[in-house]
Design a protein around this motif. Structure first.
Motif, mmCIF file in Angstrom:
data_model
loop_
_atom_site.group_PDB
_atom_site.id
_atom_site.type_symbol
_atom_site.label_atom_id
_atom_site.label_comp_id
_atom_site.label_asym_id
_atom_site.label_seq_id
_atom_site.Cartn_x
_atom_site.Cartn_y
_atom_site.Cartn_z
ATOM 1 N N LEU A 182 35.306 -22.539 -25.097
ATOM 2 C CA LEU A 182 35.719 -21.188 -25.455
ATOM 3 C C LEU A 182 34.665 -20.167 -25.037
ATOM 4 N N GLN A 183 33.421 -20.478 -25.295
ATOM 5 C CA GLN A 183 32.347 -19.550 -24.924
ATOM 6 C C GLN A 183 32.236 -19.405 -23.414
ATOM 7 N N GLU A 184 32.429 -20.476 -22.684
ATOM 8 C CA GLU A 184 32.332 -20.417 -21.227
ATOM 9 C C GLU A 184 33.404 -19.506 -20.635
ATOM 10 N N THR A 185 34.630 -19.588 -21.159
ATOM 11 C CA THR A 185 35.690 -18.722 -20.640
ATOM 12 C C THR A 185 35.411 -17.259 -20.971
ATOM 13 N N ALA A 186 34.798 -16.987 -22.108
ATOM 14 C CA ALA A 186 34.468 -15.604 -22.454
ATOM 15 C C ALA A 186 33.488 -15.012 -21.449
ATOM 16 N N LEU A 187 32.458 -15.763 -21.090
ATOM 17 C CA LEU A 187 31.478 -15.273 -20.123
ATOM 18 C C LEU A 187 32.073 -15.136 -18.727
ATOM 19 N N ASN A 188 32.883 -16.106 -18.332
ATOM 20 C CA ASN A 188 33.510 -16.025 -17.013
ATOM 21 C C ASN A 188 34.537 -14.908 -16.939
ATOM 22 N N HIS A 189 35.142 -14.563 -18.069
ATOM 23 C CA HIS A 189 36.054 -13.425 -18.106
ATOM 24 C C HIS A 189 35.309 -12.141 -17.722
ATOM 25 N N VAL A 190 34.152 -11.941 -18.339
ATOM 26 C CA VAL A 190 33.347 -10.752 -18.025
ATOM 27 C C VAL A 190 32.891 -10.778 -16.578
ATOM 28 N N LYS A 191 32.509 -11.959 -16.097
ATOM 29 C CA LYS A 191 32.030 -12.072 -14.718
ATOM 30 C C LYS A 191 33.141 -11.802 -13.715
ATOM 31 N N THR A 192 34.307 -12.377 -13.935
ATOM 32 C CA THR A 192 35.418 -12.203 -13.000
ATOM 33 C C THR A 192 35.919 -10.764 -12.987
ATOM 34 N N ALA A 193 35.842 -10.097 -14.126
ATOM 35 C CA ALA A 193 36.272 -8.700 -14.196
ATOM 36 C C ALA A 193 35.279 -7.757 -13.541
ATOM 37 N N GLY A 194 34.128 -8.264 -13.104
ATOM 38 C CA GLY A 194 33.133 -7.425 -12.449
ATOM 39 C C GLY A 194 32.290 -6.632 -13.417
#
Length: 413
Positions: free
Chosen positions: A160-172
């Motif tokens: 869950l935490q990994e997807t939260a960080l990757n969400h921010v990263k993918t959104a730029g």
């Protein structure tokens, strides 16, 4: 390989033994080749024309060849058979080329041999649903499961935490910090979780591929809510639902902060106007002490690897410390089905913690035979300062998992 194949089809003639002898004859004389003359260095000497008349033939053989019959072996007669290419070399070259091409084609046109194998499903993830939801797949590894062959609650929380960080990263929006936006980095702000609520319907097992969706919403004036939905990638079955509340903290002063307008402008367009995926559990989390706790574990301290890049203890690590004081019979016969945590404060890496647990059951000594169970938890410093309050719910493990846990190998003689 191509050179070998060509040589096998078009043989290169070897130089004749007479060529060396003829070359030796020309030394000391002069040679006239197509009108060019070369004189001997010492004298004018005898000139030999390049197009001089060939030596006379006797019975089809030249005089020169007859002179050297005793010294040099005669070459084999040139026939149609010995002028054919070496077919064995040609066949070997064609076979090698064919096998190499077939291997390359299989690599380019590879298809899964099993229906449950997916082609590259474990990338960083992607934005779906009009750019508001982030989706990522994970495979449950062998080192992420426990004795009952299912993923642990820490594994689920890490995904869950990994997807939260990757969400921010993918959104730029990822700046230099750990999940912080560029404007947050300028103001030394980081996100910290204040409340986490998780419901687990079923734990995935080794080899399962899970799909995690996550999105964010506003929570009050100065908070952000992040929700997760974890499903079985093959069947679509919902496995876990989770909801959390986050606020901002200044990483220099370690104090909570309001959301600046510059930061709000960065993230507001990604907020989803939806209700929480879980109905909020408004039951009060009561405080435990030495008198109300049934189990106490002391001497817990973080290691260097428990800190993230913000010098902040990973919130998943708190879950492990809370469960340190859970009674062993519950861990063996039950599995965690729901959890609510309230994060009160952070603590330094040099602090020593105590974990307290109270079981809401009349017969604490017979926990393995009970059905649904509920526990209260407290993580505190040695001086009594509260770190995390929590409540967990437990259900009996499936029969198959229970049998696996109780299969103790016999002692070898």
């Amino acid at each position: 390989m191509a050179t070998a194949a060509t040589a096998s089809i078009f043989p290169v003639p070897s130089p004749s033994p007479d060529a060396g002898a003829d070359g030796n004859k020309l030394v000391g004389g002069s040679v006239k080749l197509q009108g060019l003359k070369s004189k001997h260095a010492s004298s004018g000497g005898l000139q030999v024309k390049a197009h001089a008349q060939a030596p006379p033939k006797i019975n089809g053989s030249t005089v020169e060849s007859l002179k050297h019959d005793d010294d040099l072996p005669s070459p084999p007669p040139r026939t149609f058979i010995n002028q054919l290419p070496d077919w064995s070399m040609l066949l070997a070259a064609i076979t090698t080329i064919f096998l190499a091409a077939e291997k390359q084609w299989m690599m380019l046109d590879w298809k899964p041999r099993r229906s449950d194998m997916l082609i590259d499903p474990f990338g960083i993830g992607r934005i779906v649903q009009d750019g508001l939801v982030f989706r990522q797949n994970f495979s449950i590894r062998s080192y992420e499961i426990g004795a009952d062959r299912t993923a642990s609650i820490e594994t689920v929380m890490n995904h869950l935490q990994e997807t939260a960080l990757n969400h921010v990263k993918t959104a730029g929006l990822l700046g230099d910090g750990f999940g912080s936006t560029p404007e947050m980095c300028k103001k030394n702000l980081i996100w910290v979780v204040t409340r986490m609520q998780v419901v687990v319907d079923r734990y995935p097992t080794w080899g399962d591929v899970v799909q995690v969706d996550t999105w964010v919403s506003a929570s009050g004036k100065n908070g952000m809510r992040r929700d997760w939905l974890l499903r079985d990638c093959k069947t679509g079955e919902i496995l876990t639902r989770a909801s959390s509340v986050w606020v901002m903290m200044n990483k220099l002063t370690r104090r909570l902060s309001k959301i600046p307008e510059e930061v709000r402008a960065e993230i507001a367009s990604y907020f989803v106007n939806s209700a929480p995926i879980l109905e909020e559990d408004n039951r009060k989390l009561s405080k435990l002490d030495d008198n109300t706790a049934d189990y106490i574990r002391t001497g817990l301290s973080p290691r260097w690897n428990d800190l993230d890049v913000n010098q902040h203890v990973n919130n998943v690590k708190y879950i492990g410390w809370i469960l340190e004081s859970a009674p062993q019979p519950i861990l063996e016969s039950h599995e965690l089905s729901a959890m609510t945590l309230e994060y009160r404060r952070e603590y330094g890496r040099d602090s020593v913690l105590q974990s307290l647990t109270a079981v809401s059951a009349a017969d604490v000594g017979n926990l393995a035979r009970r059905g649904q169970l509920e526990c209260k938890h407290l993580l505190r410093l040695e001086d009594g300062a509260e770190i995390v309050r929590g409540r967990t719910e437990w259900r009996p493990k499936p029969v198959s998992n229970f049998d696996i846990v109780n299969q103790v190998p016999a002692e070898s003689i």
